[in-house]
Design an enzyme around this catalytic site. Structure first.
Site, PDB file in Angstrom:
ATOM      1  N   SER A  26      49.141  45.722  39.059  1.00 38.76           N
ATOM      2  CA  SER A  26      47.844  45.440  39.680  1.00 38.76           C
ATOM      3  C   SER A  26      47.879  45.266  41.192  1.00 38.76           C
ATOM      4  O   SER A  26      46.820  45.167  41.803  1.00 38.76           O
ATOM      5  CB  SER A  26      47.232  44.194  39.048  1.00 38.76           C
ATOM      6  OG  SER A  26      46.656  44.565  37.826  1.00 38.76           O
ATOM      7  N   VAL A  47      51.303  42.444  36.851  1.00 39.94           N
ATOM      8  CA  VAL A  47      52.027  41.933  35.682  1.00 39.94           C
ATOM      9  C   VAL A  47      53.525  42.261  35.694  1.00 39.94           C
ATOM     10  O   VAL A  47      54.267  41.810  34.828  1.00 39.94           O
ATOM     11  CB  VAL A  47      51.412  42.391  34.336  1.00 39.94           C
ATOM     12  CG1 VAL A  47      50.067  41.736  34.089  1.00 39.94           C
ATOM     13  CG2 VAL A  47      51.330  43.899  34.245  1.00 39.94           C
ATOM     14  N   TYR A  97      43.507  36.605  39.984  1.00 41.67           N
ATOM     15  CA  TYR A  97      42.635  36.488  38.802  1.00 41.67           C
ATOM     16  C   TYR A  97      42.039  35.098  38.688  1.00 41.67           C
ATOM     17  O   TYR A  97      41.626  34.522  39.686  1.00 41.67           O
ATOM     18  CB  TYR A  97      43.407  36.857  37.515  1.00 41.67           C
ATOM     19  CG  TYR A  97      44.170  38.118  37.650  1.00 41.67           C
ATOM     20  CD1 TYR A  97      43.503  39.318  37.863  1.00 41.67           C
ATOM     21  CD2 TYR A  97      45.558  38.149  37.618  1.00 41.67           C
ATOM     22  CE1 TYR A  97      44.198  40.502  38.014  1.00 41.67           C
ATOM     23  CE2 TYR A  97      46.252  39.332  37.760  1.00 41.67           C
ATOM     24  CZ  TYR A  97      45.565  40.496  37.958  1.00 41.67           C
ATOM     25  OH  TYR A  97      46.254  41.640  38.108  1.00 41.67           O
ATOM     26  N   LYS A 126      45.820  47.696  43.021  1.00 46.97           N
ATOM     27  CA  LYS A 126      44.352  47.596  43.103  1.00 46.97           C
ATOM     28  C   LYS A 126      43.879  47.437  44.550  1.00 46.97           C
ATOM     29  O   LYS A 126      42.788  47.893  44.903  1.00 46.97           O
ATOM     30  CB  LYS A 126      43.856  46.427  42.243  1.00 46.97           C
ATOM     31  CG  LYS A 126      44.005  46.685  40.727  1.00 46.97           C
ATOM     32  CD  LYS A 126      43.584  45.480  39.909  1.00 46.97           C
ATOM     33  CE  LYS A 126      43.392  45.767  38.425  1.00 46.97           C
ATOM     34  NZ  LYS A 126      44.613  45.889  37.631  1.00 46.97           N
TER      35      LYS A 126
HETATM   36  N1  GLN Z   1      49.037  47.885  33.774  1.00 40.24           N
HETATM   37  C1  GLN Z   1      48.403  46.600  33.602  1.00 40.24           C
HETATM   38  C2  GLN Z   1      47.107  46.773  32.860  1.00 40.24           C
HETATM   39  O1  GLN Z   1      46.416  47.729  33.133  1.00 40.24           O
HETATM   40  C3  GLN Z   1      48.122  46.029  34.949  1.00 40.24           C
HETATM   41  C4  GLN Z   1      47.436  44.706  34.882  1.00 40.24           C
HETATM   42  C5  GLN Z   1      47.983  43.720  35.857  1.00 40.24           C
HETATM   43  O2  GLN Z   1      48.948  43.961  36.586  1.00 40.24           O
HETATM   44  N2  GLN Z   1      47.406  42.562  35.831  1.00 40.24           N
HETATM   45  O3  GLN Z   1      46.763  45.955  32.045  1.00 40.24           O
END
Ligand code: GLN
Length: 315
Positions: free
Chosen positions: A64, A262, A244, A67
């Site tokens: 993420s 993650v 988050y 993003k």
């Molecule tokens: N690849 C993970 C997902 O799409 C990425 C989410 C994250 O890093 N929080 O759920």
């Protein structure tokens, strides 16, 4: 206030590492098993000097943290008005891959670009004639802002993202039903999965943070790659949503823009001061590195990095 040094970082890594036992590595990431659980590394890049401690040789998927790169590109391509017609800028109290929020709040758009739904909708706002072309532009941009021409996507991670993508597919198709997607869901998902699979080490993450903490210039040519207004927008949203539903806690305890993934990666951008790249694969239920989170809070304390600190004036 402490002085930034490798020694200081080593001490903070040592003190933060025990928090790894509060988290778990994400099993769907192919290279992650329990041997990665007790890993923690950090790089700080001030623009003049690098400081490192712990495991800085490991390459992990952006997950993420990608993003924020997607959002920067979308803002460059379509501008603020168009981007925020498609995605909100409000924090959300639910988990990063929550489906319920899309329906419960009776809005056609996801809360913000830092959660999965928001990032999938935002990926559709990267210009290009095909998914390949759009992703090539993503890679070109990330190589430019890090000054690292060798960055690549891992095919293995990409395949894993695709085969474990049921929840993200559900989000994309739900958004199609409400009109929040301007691209075919499978194409937006494909692009999203690829961005998640770009491999980086702590130094690369720190360089993204440094780019954002400063004027958004190409480190090689010094050419501006994003406007100050767009950078301010992305950093503000990182502060309110980058961690988050722990973003409030991090705004209080660290006090500068952060983005987690993650894979246990965290990018920190301390305005005008430094970029921070952290890798600590053990994550908590909300998706943030437990040891990495402890590390950024402690670094903020030691170096007085909280942007909202009070400046005392002599009377
Ligand atoms: N690849 C993970 C997902 O799409 C990425 C989410 C994250 O890093 N929080 O759920």
């Amino acid at each position: 206030m402490a002085q930034l040094s490798n020694q200081l970082l080593e001490q903070i890594v040592e003190d933060s590492l025990p928090y790894a036992s509060d988290g778990e590595v994400r099993p769907v990431i192919p290279m992650y098993d329990d041997t990665k659980k007790d890993v923690l590394g950090v790089t700080v890049w001030t623009g003049e000097e690098y400081f490192h401690a712990g495991r800085t040789d490991l390459y992990v998927p952006m997950q993420s943290t990608a993003k924020i790169v997607t959002l920067m590109l979308a803002l460059n391509d379509f501008g603020k008005k168009r981007v925020f017609d498609m995605v909100g800028m409000e924090p959300m109290g639910d988990f990063f891959n929550s489906i319920g929020q899309l329906e419960r709040h009776q809005t056609e758009k996801p809360f913000n670009p830092m959660i999965n739904a928001g990032a999938i909708a935002t990926a559709a706002l990267i210009k290009g004639g095909s998914v390949e072309e759009r992703f090539e532009r993503f890679m070109e941009f990330i190589r430019q802002i890090t000054g690292n021409p060798d960055l690549v996507m891992s095919e293995e991670i990409y395949e894993a993202e695709k085969s474990n993508g049921a929840r993200n597919r559900a989000l994309a198709y739900f958004m199609q039903s409400t009109g929040a997607m301007i691209m075919a869901p499978e194409e937006a998902l494909d692009l999203y999965f690829r961005t998640n699979a770009v491999m980086m080490c702590t130094e690369d993450f720190a360089r993204v943070g440094h780019f954002m903490a400063n004027e958004g210039r190409d480190p090689e040519t010094n050419i501006r790659l994003i406007s100050p207004e767009h950078l301010r927008t992305v950093k503000s949203i990182m502060l309110t949503s980058g961690m988050y539903n722990s973003s409030g806690q991090f705004a209080v305890e660290a006090g500068f823009p952060l983005k987690s993934g993650v894979s246990g990666a965290i990018i920190g951008a301390v305005p005008g001061r430094m970029g921070i790249g952290v890798i600590g694969p053990a994550i908590d239920a909300k998706g943030n590195s437990t040891a990495g989170g402890a590390l950024v809070k402690s670094l903020s304390n030691e170096l007085d990095l909280n942007m909202f600190g009070v400046i005392e004036h002599e009377l």
